[in-house]
Design a protein around this motif. Structure first.
Motif, mmCIF file in Angstrom:
data_model
loop_
_atom_site.group_PDB
_atom_site.id
_atom_site.type_symbol
_atom_site.label_atom_id
_atom_site.label_comp_id
_atom_site.label_asym_id
_atom_site.label_seq_id
_atom_site.Cartn_x
_atom_site.Cartn_y
_atom_site.Cartn_z
ATOM 1 N N VAL A 120 9.427 -0.101 7.803
ATOM 2 C CA VAL A 120 8.349 -0.908 7.216
ATOM 3 C C VAL A 120 7.138 -0.846 8.133
ATOM 4 N N ASP A 121 5.968 -0.574 7.560
ATOM 5 C CA ASP A 121 4.708 -0.597 8.308
ATOM 6 C C ASP A 121 3.905 -1.824 7.891
ATOM 7 N N LEU A 122 3.513 -2.627 8.871
ATOM 8 C CA LEU A 122 2.664 -3.795 8.598
ATOM 9 C C LEU A 122 1.323 -3.583 9.282
ATOM 10 N N ASN B 236 -6.621 10.421 12.670
ATOM 11 C CA ASN B 236 -6.891 9.425 11.628
ATOM 12 C C ASN B 236 -6.192 8.095 11.901
ATOM 13 N N MET B 237 -5.695 7.910 13.124
ATOM 14 C CA MET B 237 -5.145 6.622 13.512
ATOM 15 C C MET B 237 -6.278 5.598 13.480
ATOM 16 N N ASP B 238 -6.013 4.444 12.916
ATOM 17 C CA ASP B 238 -7.048 3.421 12.949
ATOM 18 C C ASP B 238 -6.692 2.426 14.036
ATOM 19 N N GLU C 150 -4.552 -4.195 14.025
ATOM 20 C CA GLU C 150 -3.319 -4.761 14.535
ATOM 21 C C GLU C 150 -2.205 -4.278 13.606
ATOM 22 N N ARG C 151 -1.197 -3.666 14.160
ATOM 23 C CA ARG C 151 -0.183 -3.080 13.301
ATOM 24 C C ARG C 151 1.196 -3.175 13.906
ATOM 25 N N CYS C 152 2.173 -3.001 13.044
ATOM 26 C CA CYS C 152 3.559 -3.048 13.493
ATOM 27 C C CYS C 152 4.364 -1.974 12.772
ATOM 28 N N THR D 197 -3.680 3.493 1.172
ATOM 29 C CA THR D 197 -3.028 3.781 -0.097
ATOM 30 C C THR D 197 -2.667 5.259 -0.202
ATOM 31 N N GLY D 198 -3.429 6.116 0.490
ATOM 32 C CA GLY D 198 -3.129 7.548 0.485
ATOM 33 C C GLY D 198 -3.515 8.217 -0.823
ATOM 34 N N SER D 199 -2.964 9.380 -1.154
ATOM 35 C CA SER D 199 -2.092 10.142 -0.286
ATOM 36 C C SER D 199 -2.824 10.626 0.962
ATOM 37 N N LYS D 200 -2.105 11.205 1.874
ATOM 38 C CA LYS D 200 -2.743 11.682 3.096
ATOM 39 C C LYS D 200 -3.836 12.696 2.794
ATOM 40 N N LEU D 201 -3.563 13.608 1.848
ATOM 41 C CA LEU D 201 -4.590 14.595 1.525
ATOM 42 C C LEU D 201 -5.779 13.933 0.840
ATOM 43 N N GLU E 116 8.399 6.393 -7.040
ATOM 44 C CA GLU E 116 9.687 5.745 -7.313
ATOM 45 C C GLU E 116 10.461 5.511 -6.021
ATOM 46 N N VAL E 117 10.244 6.375 -5.045
ATOM 47 C CA VAL E 117 10.897 6.241 -3.737
ATOM 48 C C VAL E 117 9.893 6.541 -2.636
ATOM 49 N N GLY E 118 10.221 6.113 -1.434
ATOM 50 C CA GLY E 118 9.331 6.378 -0.309
ATOM 51 C C GLY E 118 10.117 6.558 0.966
ATOM 52 N N HIS E 119 9.427 6.955 2.035
ATOM 53 C CA HIS E 119 10.133 7.070 3.319
ATOM 54 C C HIS E 119 10.033 5.753 4.088
ATOM 55 N N ASP E 120 9.118 4.875 3.610
ATOM 56 C CA ASP E 120 8.961 3.557 4.215
ATOM 57 C C ASP E 120 8.298 2.632 3.201
ATOM 58 N N VAL E 121 8.037 1.383 3.604
ATOM 59 C CA VAL E 121 7.278 0.457 2.765
ATOM 60 C C VAL E 121 6.070 0.024 3.603
ATOM 61 N N THR F 12 0.854 -1.197 0.000
ATOM 62 C CA THR F 12 0.000 0.000 0.000
ATOM 63 C C THR F 12 0.889 1.246 0.000
ATOM 64 N N GLY F 13 0.384 2.355 0.521
ATOM 65 C CA GLY F 13 1.166 3.590 0.624
ATOM 66 C C GLY F 13 1.633 4.113 -0.723
ATOM 67 N N GLY F 14 2.697 4.894 -0.671
ATOM 68 C CA GLY F 14 3.192 5.579 -1.855
ATOM 69 C C GLY F 14 3.585 4.654 -3.002
ATOM 70 N N PHE F 15 4.145 3.494 -2.686
ATOM 71 C CA PHE F 15 4.566 2.589 -3.768
ATOM 72 C C PHE F 15 3.367 2.086 -4.564
ATOM 73 N N ARG F 16 2.213 1.917 -3.904
ATOM 74 C CA ARG F 16 1.021 1.493 -4.650
ATOM 75 C C ARG F 16 0.556 2.620 -5.579
ATOM 76 N N ARG F 17 0.860 3.864 -5.195
ATOM 77 C CA ARG F 17 0.479 4.994 -6.041
ATOM 78 C C ARG F 17 1.478 5.237 -7.161
ATOM 79 N N GLY F 18 2.510 4.396 -7.221
ATOM 80 C CA GLY F 18 3.468 4.507 -8.315
ATOM 81 C C GLY F 18 4.700 5.325 -8.004
HETATM 82 P P1 GTP Z 1 5.881 7.832 1.887
HETATM 83 O O1 GTP Z 1 5.901 6.675 2.823
HETATM 84 O O2 GTP Z 1 6.437 9.064 2.529
HETATM 85 O O3 GTP Z 1 6.520 7.529 0.592
HETATM 86 O O4 GTP Z 1 4.369 8.193 1.558
HETATM 87 P P2 GTP Z 1 3.077 7.387 1.943
HETATM 88 O O5 GTP Z 1 1.954 7.988 1.192
HETATM 89 O O6 GTP Z 1 3.296 5.929 1.784
HETATM 90 O O7 GTP Z 1 2.893 7.785 3.461
HETATM 91 P P3 GTP Z 1 2.744 6.889 4.762
HETATM 92 O O8 GTP Z 1 3.592 5.675 4.700
HETATM 93 O O9 GTP Z 1 2.998 7.809 5.906
HETATM 94 O O10 GTP Z 1 1.238 6.488 4.827
HETATM 95 C C1 GTP Z 1 0.615 5.683 3.865
HETATM 96 C C2 GTP Z 1 -0.849 5.813 3.971
HETATM 97 O O11 GTP Z 1 -1.305 5.233 5.174
HETATM 98 C C3 GTP Z 1 -1.326 7.262 3.982
HETATM 99 O O12 GTP Z 1 -2.451 7.363 3.179
HETATM 100 C C4 GTP Z 1 -1.728 7.535 5.384
HETATM 101 O O13 GTP Z 1 -2.840 8.391 5.452
HETATM 102 C C5 GTP Z 1 -2.082 6.155 5.872
HETATM 103 N N1 GTP Z 1 -1.771 6.044 7.281
HETATM 104 C C6 GTP Z 1 -0.586 6.180 7.892
HETATM 105 N N2 GTP Z 1 -0.711 6.006 9.206
HETATM 106 C C7 GTP Z 1 -2.005 5.746 9.418
HETATM 107 C C8 GTP Z 1 -2.775 5.453 10.547
HETATM 108 O O14 GTP Z 1 -2.297 5.423 11.661
HETATM 109 N N3 GTP Z 1 -4.091 5.195 10.345
HETATM 110 C C9 GTP Z 1 -4.649 5.219 9.115
HETATM 111 N N4 GTP Z 1 -5.938 4.966 8.976
HETATM 112 N N5 GTP Z 1 -3.958 5.493 8.041
HETATM 113 C C10 GTP Z 1 -2.662 5.756 8.186
#
Ligand code: GTP
Ligand code: MN
Ligand code: MN
Length: 384
Positions: A307-309, A257-259, A262-264, A325-329, A200-205, A192-198
């Motif tokens: 890495v976020d799981l 917006n924290m859900d 179960e997460r890591c 999948t984001g983006s946050k906005l 090229e780089v991210g701050h995490d996976v 998910t996250g930025g890599f799913r949006r295409g």
């Molecule tokens: P980069 O990692 O910086 O490349 O961008 P990214 O879009 O992947 O950002 P990030 O990894 O921070 O978050 C990925 C998506 O997960 C975003 O859409 C966030 O809104 C969402 N997200 C991150 N943390 C949480 C959370 O605690 N709860 C929920 N529901 N969504 C989250």
């Protein structure tokens, strides 16, 4: 002007979730500037202002061409007085004095450096700034008291501030798939996250994990974490168990917006030998050992990667996929659309219809867009 030369007016919808926003766009000089101001507003705990700048930037990202004159902005939504002033200054003079001043300011630079440490949020960074700390090195030299996450953040500072490449994300995907399928055959793993949006780089996976048999995913995370730890793949991890209860929590949108999945939140130890030789980064700064005292290891056989799981029950998988999948906005705008335009409440767990007073189930992202009365926007165009 002949009619044929008149540029057609652009119909720009006002919610980012109604628009297609590609990763690459034509206005990065302007959007970078507006996003500096958005970030600064975040640092000074001015949420409303920050969102306003982000919405303005996002509108410019959705434009089919570069803005050259103020006329190009006619009839566009979300461009407030302040954003327009900044844009005009850049179009006229090449730069905006407010943006440049902000960029150079001691507070902005320190907040950026301090929040750049894993485990450090705006609140903590602000306190440290007022105590005279300016960057991650001050945290060591002034022997600041740190929690476990921040300790790891300082220790792996250089690696964690080196963008994760798509190649690295793919290598980590293979590892996560192996781990998950070993402890729960039949599980489904989605990047998910930025890599799913295409990107090229991210701050995490980011990964979302589920299993078609509802309930089979319960308590899965500790098993995955144990597997990874046994293989020596984890440098840091903090697991939070699932705390979502439909009836207890009710439909109300959580305050943040924290859900509650179960997460890591973890830091992987990625062996460089797992990356193909042609993509190996020969740059000597790449995990080259001690340069400033933050990295305790030496040599360049591995690097740290965030890495976020997240584990979701199958019935919530579509909502979780959309939410992660984001983006946050884009996410923020989806929730605002649901609430303000549809009388619904959207989270990464469910969609609740306040009028019908019931949850609306969905099996795919497409279905959720339909339930929200929105045209489907694919992940690659959610880069709002
Ligand atoms: P980069 O990692 O910086 O490349 O961008 P990214 O879009 O992947 O950002 P990030 O990894 O921070 O978050 C990925 C998506 O997960 C975003 O859409 C966030 O809104 C969402 N997200 C991150 N943390 C949480 C959370 O605690 N709860 C929920 N529901 N969504 C989250
Ligand atoms: Mn991410
Ligand atoms: Mn993440």
């Amino acid at each position: 002007t002949k009619p044929s030369e008149v540029t057609p007016a652009i119909l720009m919808k006002s919610y980012a979730c109604q628009r297609r926003t590609p990763l690459k766009h034509h206005n990065s000089v302007l959007t970078d500037a507006l996003e500096i101001l958005a970030l600064n507003a975040e640092f000074t705990k001015n949420e409303g202002r920050s969102v306003a700048f982000r919405r303005a930037a996002s509108v410019l990202k959705a434009l089919p061409r570069g803005v050259r004159t103020m006329d190009d902005l006619k009839d566009l939504p979300c461009l407030g007085e302040h954003s327009l002033r900044v844009i005009k200054e850049i179009l006229d003079a090449g730069t905006s004095s407010e943006v440049e001043w902000t960029r150079q300011s001691e507070q902005f630079q320190a907040m950026k450096a301090l929040t750049g440490v894993f485990g450090v949020g705006v609140r903590t960074a602000d306190r440290w700034f007022r105590e005279g700390l300016r960057n991650h090195l001050d945290l060591i030299h002034k022997s600041q008291k740190l929690n476990r996450a921040q300790e790891a953040g300082v220790q792996y500072y250089n690696d964690l501030n080196t963008p994760v490449t798509k190649k690295e994300a793919m290598v980590i995907t293979v590892i996560v798939e192996k781990a998950v399928n070993d402890v729960l055959p039949g599980a489904i793993i989605t990047l998910t996250g930025g890599f799913r949006r295409g990107k090229e780089v991210g701050h995490d996976v980011d990964f979302l994990i589920t299993h078609p048999d509802e309930g089979a995913e319960e308590k899965l995370m500790p098993k995955i974490v144990n597997w990874l730890e046994d293989q020596g793949l984890l440098l840091y991890q903090k697991t939070t168990r699932n705390s979502y209860l439909e009836n207890k929590d009710g439909p109300a949108r959580p305050a943040c917006n924290m859900d509650r999945f179960e997460r890591c939140f973890s830091i992987f130890k990625l062996e460089r030998s797992k990356l193909d030789s042609d993509t190996r980064i020969e740059d000597s700064s790449y995990n080259s050992g001690v340069t400033d005292g933050t990295q305790t290891h030496s040599g360049s056989t591995w690097r740290a990667v965030r890495v976020d799981l997240v584990v979701s029950p199958y019935s919530q998988f579509a909502f979780a996929t959309l939410g992660w999948t984001g983006s946050k906005l884009f996410e923020r705008e989806l929730r605002r659309w649901a609430g303000q335009e549809k009388g619904m409440s959207l989270s990464s767990h469910a969609l609740y219809d306040s009028k019908q007073q019931r949850y609306l189930p969905a099996n795919s992202e497409e279905e959720i867009f339909t339930l929200l009365g929105l045209e489907y926007i694919p992940p690659s165009e959610r880069n709002a």
